[in-house]
Design an enzyme around this catalytic site. Structure first.
Site, PDB file in Angstrom:
ATOM      1  N   SER A   1       0.861  -1.193   0.000  1.00 45.55           N
ATOM      2  CA  SER A   1       0.000   0.000   0.000  1.00 45.55           C
ATOM      3  C   SER A   1       0.888   1.229   0.000  1.00 45.55           C
ATOM      4  O   SER A   1       1.635   1.469   0.959  1.00 45.55           O
ATOM      5  CB  SER A   1      -0.882   0.012   1.241  1.00 45.55           C
ATOM      6  OG  SER A   1      -1.381   1.319   1.421  1.00 45.55           O
TER       7      SER A   1
ATOM      8  N   HIS B   1      -1.046  -1.333  -4.400  1.00 47.43           N
ATOM      9  CA  HIS B   1      -2.320  -0.990  -3.741  1.00 47.43           C
ATOM     10  C   HIS B   1      -2.382   0.522  -3.562  1.00 47.43           C
ATOM     11  O   HIS B   1      -1.490   1.128  -2.955  1.00 47.43           O
ATOM     12  CB  HIS B   1      -2.422  -1.716  -2.403  1.00 47.43           C
ATOM     13  CG  HIS B   1      -3.749  -1.564  -1.733  1.00 47.43           C
ATOM     14  ND1 HIS B   1      -4.861  -2.262  -2.128  1.00 47.43           N
ATOM     15  CD2 HIS B   1      -4.151  -0.770  -0.701  1.00 47.43           C
ATOM     16  CE1 HIS B   1      -5.892  -1.930  -1.361  1.00 47.43           C
ATOM     17  NE2 HIS B   1      -5.486  -1.010  -0.495  1.00 47.43           N
TER      18      HIS B   1
ATOM     19  N   ASP C   1      -4.546   3.633  -2.267  1.00 43.95           N
ATOM     20  CA  ASP C   1      -5.635   4.007  -1.355  1.00 43.95           C
ATOM     21  C   ASP C   1      -6.142   5.410  -1.632  1.00 43.95           C
ATOM     22  O   ASP C   1      -5.403   6.384  -1.501  1.00 43.95           O
ATOM     23  CB  ASP C   1      -5.134   3.927   0.095  1.00 43.95           C
ATOM     24  CG  ASP C   1      -5.007   2.502   0.580  1.00 43.95           C
ATOM     25  OD1 ASP C   1      -5.993   1.744   0.472  1.00 43.95           O
ATOM     26  OD2 ASP C   1      -3.920   2.129   1.058  1.00 43.95           O
TER      27      ASP C   1
ATOM     28  N   MET D   1      -8.688   8.257  -0.491  1.00 44.14           N
ATOM     29  CA  MET D   1      -9.511   8.698   0.650  1.00 44.14           C
ATOM     30  C   MET D   1      -9.976  10.126   0.438  1.00 44.14           C
ATOM     31  O   MET D   1      -9.220  10.958  -0.073  1.00 44.14           O
ATOM     32  CB  MET D   1      -8.683   8.624   1.935  1.00 44.14           C
ATOM     33  CG  MET D   1      -8.099   7.251   2.197  1.00 44.14           C
ATOM     34  SD  MET D   1      -7.256   7.216   3.778  1.00 44.14           S
ATOM     35  CE  MET D   1      -6.552   5.566   3.746  1.00 44.14           C
TER      36      MET D   1
ATOM     37  N   HIS E   1      -8.206   1.175  -4.366  1.00 44.37           N
ATOM     38  CA  HIS E   1      -9.149   0.951  -3.267  1.00 44.37           C
ATOM     39  C   HIS E   1      -9.822   2.294  -2.975  1.00 44.37           C
ATOM     40  O   HIS E   1      -9.217   3.186  -2.389  1.00 44.37           O
ATOM     41  CB  HIS E   1      -8.359   0.429  -2.043  1.00 44.37           C
ATOM     42  CG  HIS E   1      -9.156   0.321  -0.792  1.00 44.37           C
ATOM     43  ND1 HIS E   1      -8.567   0.113   0.439  1.00 44.37           N
ATOM     44  CD2 HIS E   1     -10.491   0.365  -0.569  1.00 44.37           C
ATOM     45  CE1 HIS E   1      -9.509   0.047   1.362  1.00 44.37           C
ATOM     46  NE2 HIS E   1     -10.677   0.218   0.778  1.00 44.37           N
TER      47      HIS E   1
ATOM     48  N   MET F   1     -12.034   4.718  -1.108  1.00 44.57           N
ATOM     49  CA  MET F   1     -12.709   5.029   0.156  1.00 44.57           C
ATOM     50  C   MET F   1     -13.290   6.418  -0.020  1.00 44.57           C
ATOM     51  O   MET F   1     -12.849   7.393   0.596  1.00 44.57           O
ATOM     52  CB  MET F   1     -11.698   4.964   1.312  1.00 44.57           C
ATOM     53  CG  MET F   1     -11.266   3.544   1.639  1.00 44.57           C
ATOM     54  SD  MET F   1      -9.729   3.459   2.566  1.00 44.57           S
ATOM     55  CE  MET F   1      -8.542   3.511   1.227  1.00 44.57           C
TER      56      MET F   1
ATOM     57  N   MET G   1     -11.471  -5.725   4.991  1.00 49.65           N
ATOM     58  CA  MET G   1     -10.674  -4.816   5.818  1.00 49.65           C
ATOM     59  C   MET G   1     -10.439  -5.471   7.176  1.00 49.65           C
ATOM     60  O   MET G   1     -11.377  -5.914   7.838  1.00 49.65           O
ATOM     61  CB  MET G   1     -11.423  -3.490   6.047  1.00 49.65           C
ATOM     62  CG  MET G   1     -11.646  -2.620   4.824  1.00 49.65           C
ATOM     63  SD  MET G   1     -10.152  -2.198   3.916  1.00 49.65           S
ATOM     64  CE  MET G   1      -9.181  -1.340   5.169  1.00 49.65           C
TER      65      MET G   1
ATOM     66  N   ASP H   1      -6.682  -6.398   3.947  1.00 49.05           N
ATOM     67  CA  ASP H   1      -6.076  -5.063   4.017  1.00 49.05           C
ATOM     68  C   ASP H   1      -6.109  -4.534   5.440  1.00 49.05           C
ATOM     69  O   ASP H   1      -7.180  -4.292   5.986  1.00 49.05           O
ATOM     70  CB  ASP H   1      -6.860  -4.129   3.073  1.00 49.05           C
ATOM     71  CG  ASP H   1      -6.250  -2.738   2.957  1.00 49.05           C
ATOM     72  OD1 ASP H   1      -5.200  -2.486   3.570  1.00 49.05           O
ATOM     73  OD2 ASP H   1      -6.843  -1.908   2.231  1.00 49.05           O
TER      74      ASP H   1
HETATM   75  C1  DX5 Z   1      -6.373   1.720   5.311  1.00 51.58           C
HETATM   76  C2  DX5 Z   1      -5.862   1.340   3.932  1.00 51.58           C
HETATM   77  C3  DX5 Z   1      -4.753   0.373   3.931  1.00 51.58           C
HETATM   78  C4  DX5 Z   1      -3.503   0.805   4.673  1.00 51.58           C
HETATM   79  C5  DX5 Z   1      -2.906  -0.421   5.274  1.00 51.58           C
HETATM   80  O1  DX5 Z   1      -7.586   2.388   5.149  1.00 51.58           O
HETATM   81  O2  DX5 Z   1      -6.901   0.792   3.141  1.00 51.58           O
HETATM   82  O3  DX5 Z   1      -4.439  -0.044   2.609  1.00 51.58           O
HETATM   83  O4  DX5 Z   1      -2.542   1.432   3.883  1.00 51.58           O
HETATM   84  O5  DX5 Z   1      -1.813  -0.052   6.040  1.00 51.58           O
HETATM   85  P1  DX5 Z   1      -1.083  -1.052   6.998  1.00 51.58           P
HETATM   86  O6  DX5 Z   1      -0.582  -2.198   6.174  1.00 51.58           O
HETATM   87  O7  DX5 Z   1      -0.008  -0.225   7.592  1.00 51.58           O
HETATM   88  O8  DX5 Z   1      -2.110  -1.517   8.010  1.00 51.58           O
HETATM   89 ZN    ZN Z   2      -6.435  -0.142   1.171  1.00 52.85          ZN
END
Ligand code: DX5
Ligand code: ZN
Length: 229
Positions: free
Chosen positions: A9, A34, A36, A38, A68, A70, A139, A177
């Site tokens: 990620s 990956h 992310d 947000m 991903h 969010m 998750m 994840d």
């Molecule tokens: C959290 C993200 C993850 C995050 C995971 O909302 O979706 O992808 O980066 O991070 P680690 O591996 O540090 O838990």
């Molecule tokens: Zn993620």
């Protein structure tokens, strides 16, 4: 051995030199990136959008990019990510008013589709759409931040999701994840996951200036996966 994929990620990467970070982690043996997204609305944090995905493609990243989302709402941004070079696009059912439509939109845009389940969200949303998804993402932390602790109750949910995939007879990846580390990845794989997101475990493990900085952590993760029965 199952066809495992490790998905760093980039949330925990050094954003000031993202292209090089992604190059290094892929060179060390990671399989997919990956990504992310947000929005400070669906989750309490704000990250990166299609322009950054496109920049990675222009930089020369050829590996699959696993977006991903969010964000809420989701539909408006899907064609932009497809255009920007996304391979997978996954979203949270709570963030879409019309889940079937959103899944269709992702595939019609030429991407692989997936649903993401928060730790307390039941898998019920899968029931009528198994033919429309390529990935189920569970998750194992509440979304929004890297570096949180793995919620162990998700192991049972992985077994449940794995059974649903098996019963469907379809090829659907099962991704996990949040809080994935060298010391728990084997147990997570044994519960049924085949695709492993790891942010802080990978990007915080290395000295920033070492050109082969991610070799040892990727190897350690792979060595653990090799022990899975
Ligand atoms: C959290 C993200 C993850 C995050 C995971 O909302 O979706 O992808 O980066 O991070 P680690 O591996 O540090 O838990
Ligand atoms: Zn993620």
């Amino acid at each position: 051995m199952a066809n495992y994929m490790i998905a760093p990620s980039i949330l925990s990467a050094n954003f000031a030199r993202l292209g090089e970070e992604v190059d290094q982690v892929l060179k060390s043996g990671a399989d997919i990136v990956h990504f992310d997204v947000m929005d400070n609305h669906y989750v309490p944090n704000l990250t990166i959008g299609p322009l950054v995905c496109e920049a990675l493609r222009k930089h020369g990243v050829k590996a699959p990019i696993d977006v991903h989302l969010m964000v809420k709402p989701v539909d408006r941004i899907i064609p932009d990510f497809a255009q920007a070079g996304a391979t997978y696009i996954t979203f949270h059912p709570e963030a879409s008013e019309h889940i079937d439509r959103t899944l269709g939109l992702i595939r019609d845009s030429g991407c692989k589709s997936g649903l993401v389940f928060n730790p307390a969200t039941p898998l019920d949303h899968l029931r009528y759409v198994m033919d429309k998804i390529d990935m189920i993402l569970l998750m194992s932390v509440n979304p929004g931040f890297g570096g949180q602790k793995f919620i162990t109750g998700v192991l049972d949910k992985l077994r449940e999701a794995k059974a649903l995939i098996k019963a469907s007879g379809r090829e659907i990846r099962l991704e996990i994840d949040g809080g994935v580390k060298v010391d728990n990845i084997k147990q997570i794989a044994e519960a049924g996951a085949d695709t492993f997101v790891a942010g802080s475990a990978i990007f915080n493990a290395a000295k920033p200036t070492d050109p082969n900085r991610y070799d040892s952590v990727l190897k350690a993760l792979r060595d653990e996966l090799a022990k899975v029965k």
